[in-house]
Design a protein around this motif. Sequence first.
Motif, mmCIF file in Angstrom:
data_model
loop_
_atom_site.group_PDB
_atom_site.id
_atom_site.type_symbol
_atom_site.label_atom_id
_atom_site.label_comp_id
_atom_site.label_asym_id
_atom_site.label_seq_id
_atom_site.Cartn_x
_atom_site.Cartn_y
_atom_site.Cartn_z
ATOM 1 N N THR A 288 8.470 18.816 -0.356
ATOM 2 C CA THR A 288 8.105 18.929 1.060
ATOM 3 C C THR A 288 7.758 20.372 1.397
ATOM 4 O O THR A 288 6.730 20.660 2.017
ATOM 5 N N TRP A 289 8.623 21.301 0.979
ATOM 6 C CA TRP A 289 8.334 22.720 1.193
ATOM 7 C C TRP A 289 7.015 23.112 0.528
ATOM 8 O O TRP A 289 6.181 23.797 1.140
ATOM 9 N N PHE A 290 6.837 22.689 -0.713
ATOM 10 C CA PHE A 290 5.650 23.113 -1.450
ATOM 11 C C PHE A 290 4.366 22.550 -0.854
ATOM 12 O O PHE A 290 3.325 23.225 -0.840
ATOM 13 N N ASN A 291 4.400 21.323 -0.380
ATOM 14 C CA ASN A 291 3.193 20.753 0.216
ATOM 15 C C ASN A 291 2.868 21.407 1.554
ATOM 16 O O ASN A 291 1.695 21.628 1.875
ATOM 17 N N TYR A 292 3.892 21.737 2.327
ATOM 18 C CA TYR A 292 3.638 22.535 3.528
ATOM 19 C C TYR A 292 3.035 23.888 3.137
ATOM 20 O O TYR A 292 2.137 24.406 3.805
ATOM 21 N N TYR A 293 3.549 24.452 2.062
ATOM 22 C CA TYR A 293 3.120 25.766 1.567
ATOM 23 C C TYR A 293 1.616 25.802 1.313
ATOM 24 O O TYR A 293 0.905 26.690 1.801
ATOM 25 N N SER A 294 1.112 24.826 0.558
ATOM 26 C CA SER A 294 -0.308 24.838 0.213
ATOM 27 C C SER A 294 -1.185 24.418 1.382
ATOM 28 O O SER A 294 -2.187 25.072 1.684
ATOM 29 N N HIS A 295 -0.811 23.345 2.075
ATOM 30 C CA HIS A 295 -1.685 22.841 3.145
ATOM 31 C C HIS A 295 -1.733 23.800 4.333
ATOM 32 O O HIS A 295 -2.791 23.974 4.953
ATOM 33 N N THR A 296 -0.618 24.430 4.657
ATOM 34 C CA THR A 296 -0.612 25.378 5.779
ATOM 35 C C THR A 296 -1.432 26.623 5.466
ATOM 36 O O THR A 296 -2.085 27.181 6.347
ATOM 37 N N SER A 416 5.255 16.200 4.773
ATOM 38 C CA SER A 416 4.488 17.365 5.232
ATOM 39 C C SER A 416 3.102 16.999 5.726
ATOM 40 O O SER A 416 2.281 17.883 6.014
ATOM 41 N N SER A 417 2.807 15.707 5.825
ATOM 42 C CA SER A 417 1.451 15.266 6.161
ATOM 43 C C SER A 417 0.906 15.817 7.480
ATOM 44 O O SER A 417 -0.305 16.034 7.594
ATOM 45 N N PRO A 418 1.736 16.070 8.490
ATOM 46 C CA PRO A 418 1.155 16.599 9.742
ATOM 47 C C PRO A 418 0.833 18.092 9.685
ATOM 48 O O PRO A 418 0.455 18.658 10.711
ATOM 49 N N SER A 419 0.958 18.738 8.526
ATOM 50 C CA SER A 419 0.839 20.199 8.469
ATOM 51 C C SER A 419 -0.480 20.708 9.040
ATOM 52 O O SER A 419 -0.497 21.596 9.905
ATOM 53 N N ALA A 420 -1.603 20.165 8.572
ATOM 54 C CA ALA A 420 -2.906 20.627 9.071
ATOM 55 C C ALA A 420 -3.066 20.304 10.550
ATOM 56 O O ALA A 420 -3.607 21.108 11.323
ATOM 57 N N GLN A 421 -2.585 19.129 10.949
ATOM 58 C CA GLN A 421 -2.689 18.730 12.349
ATOM 59 C C GLN A 421 -1.843 19.635 13.241
ATOM 60 O O GLN A 421 -2.268 20.012 14.337
ATOM 61 N N ILE A 422 -0.657 20.010 12.762
ATOM 62 C CA ILE A 422 0.208 20.903 13.533
ATOM 63 C C ILE A 422 -0.454 22.265 13.703
ATOM 64 O O ILE A 422 -0.488 22.833 14.802
ATOM 65 N N ALA A 450 3.846 30.194 10.076
ATOM 66 C CA ALA A 450 4.238 28.983 9.345
ATOM 67 C C ALA A 450 4.436 29.262 7.855
ATOM 68 O O ALA A 450 5.423 28.828 7.247
ATOM 69 N N THR A 451 3.520 30.015 7.257
ATOM 70 C CA THR A 451 3.613 30.303 5.823
ATOM 71 C C THR A 451 4.836 31.160 5.509
ATOM 72 O O THR A 451 5.496 30.972 4.465
ATOM 73 N N ALA A 452 5.182 32.097 6.384
ATOM 74 C CA ALA A 452 6.374 32.935 6.170
ATOM 75 C C ALA A 452 7.640 32.081 6.180
ATOM 76 O O ALA A 452 8.529 32.249 5.322
ATOM 77 N N ILE A 453 7.745 31.167 7.140
ATOM 78 C CA ILE A 453 8.919 30.289 7.223
ATOM 79 C C ILE A 453 9.022 29.412 5.976
ATOM 80 O O ILE A 453 10.100 29.228 5.388
ATOM 81 N N ILE A 454 7.888 28.881 5.549
ATOM 82 C CA ILE A 454 7.874 27.975 4.396
ATOM 83 C C ILE A 454 8.238 28.717 3.113
ATOM 84 O O ILE A 454 8.996 28.205 2.274
ATOM 85 N N ALA A 455 7.709 29.933 2.939
ATOM 86 C CA ALA A 455 8.032 30.717 1.744
ATOM 87 C C ALA A 455 9.534 30.978 1.663
ATOM 88 O O ALA A 455 10.144 30.888 0.582
ATOM 89 N N LEU A 456 10.158 31.281 2.809
ATOM 90 C CA LEU A 456 11.603 31.489 2.838
ATOM 91 C C LEU A 456 12.344 30.211 2.468
ATOM 92 O O LEU A 456 13.333 30.237 1.721
#
Length: 515
Positions: A288-296, A416-422, A450-456
Amino acid sequence: MATTNAPADPLAKGTLATAKQAWSDLFKWKQRVVATNEFGESHTEWQSPEPLKSPISLMAQLNAKDWLFFLVGFSAWTADAFDFHALSIQTVKLSKYYDRSKTDISTAITLTLLLRSVGAAFFGLAGDKFGRKWPMVINMFILGLLQIATIYSRTFGQFLAVRSLFGLFMGGVYGNAIAMALENCPVNARGLMSGILQQGYSFGYVIAACANLGVGGSTESWKIVFWIGAGISIGVGFIRICFPESKQFIKARKAGKRAKAPGVFWRETRHMLAQEWRMCIYCIFLMTWFNYYSHTSQDSYTTFMLTQKHLSNAPATRASILMKTGACVGGTIIGYLSQFFGRRRTIITSAFLSACLIPAWVLPEGERSLSASGFMIQFFVQGAWGIIPIHLNELSPPAFRSSFPGITYQLGNMISSPSAQIVNAIAENTMITTSKGVQAPAYGPTMAVATAIIALGIIITTAFGPEKRGRHFETVGPPGTEVVSKDIEEGIDDDDKDRAQAIELADSSQKHEKA
């Protein structure tokens, strides 16, 4: 053969105990490994990582057939990525074509990601039960046909319906592709080959961006890119037909061919879930973290350059191509280094460096600066991603190397599917003043935070998670073989069992008569 490695405490059991042991092991250079001797006896010991070998020598360890399996898996993953990114990099065109906002268009991305887990479960389990070949062939053909159906979607509702169905079949590619590509690789070459394989995703983006650049910026040109994607997917399906089943699956199937009894496969699957539910949840959380990571960090980047940085279609696309070229390079190099430095340490370092580069990623102006900063951040974002295929394979229950990585990966995708929409929704509702003094959606700040939060989140989750680098899973058969393995080892078949039961009954009846 006796080992010279120092003994280690057994692997911890339980969530908190495992997290505590994983955190402690992170700061030890040697790795805690479960080793098995020639008598089948297992013990835990500390092993030093093997010295890094030349990438050329590692690649040379794969024979011609191994390379063919790897390249077909890579091609399937590339085609899957092209099909996905053909939409995300053309959000502006599709917004004009359907007369909808960019947030509305990104709904299609959400639906695609949301339903990929269903396809991952179906085709992953099919790959574990029936083999890697035909599930992938069917998958790729249907993907190509759905690309064509997207082109002929006249209304926005039809477009969303087709993309939802598209997501079901996209989800089936990953698990079978990485199982087929990596299960034949030598142990010490897996880090390098995993890094190369994962970059099929970035390479698919590069090809899609090149296609977008070639067709120009007209509104109707998005259809040509989708035609190209359809041809690639169907072509990979035909190529897969020409090659045999994975040799690892064939060997395992021969060894456990009596495991085809009805219900055995599903009984083993239920047993695996009962035993490995903690690992399943951990891998889903990590994915979940990783998919947010790439899509965001990537899906809205072209839109960011078009709207906030005032680039036209051609320079924005060129910058996107260079950005994903950095991803290809980073994933390969960092995946290779993980074989020596460890999967978790390398992921944590890459995520930390990507977070440090965020200001340099969103603040520059102009094509050259944005290309350079995009190259560097994706070098580390996809560098961390390059470790994931082999990391998931090593964490997987050995008999479920097709279904487990695919399902956990796609469930993470679903969450993480709503990442781009968010990102699009927040950016379009938050206006900032650009360098030209005009108001524009705040894509840069939104992606940066968003990317900073996800990387953490990735750093923390990985630091307290397990690692099984160097795990030997080559000799484990498909699901169901374990159920009959004891009988096979003892040389007992069904007829022997029936005969033994008959003798026991006869003996007992004779004893009863004598009594």
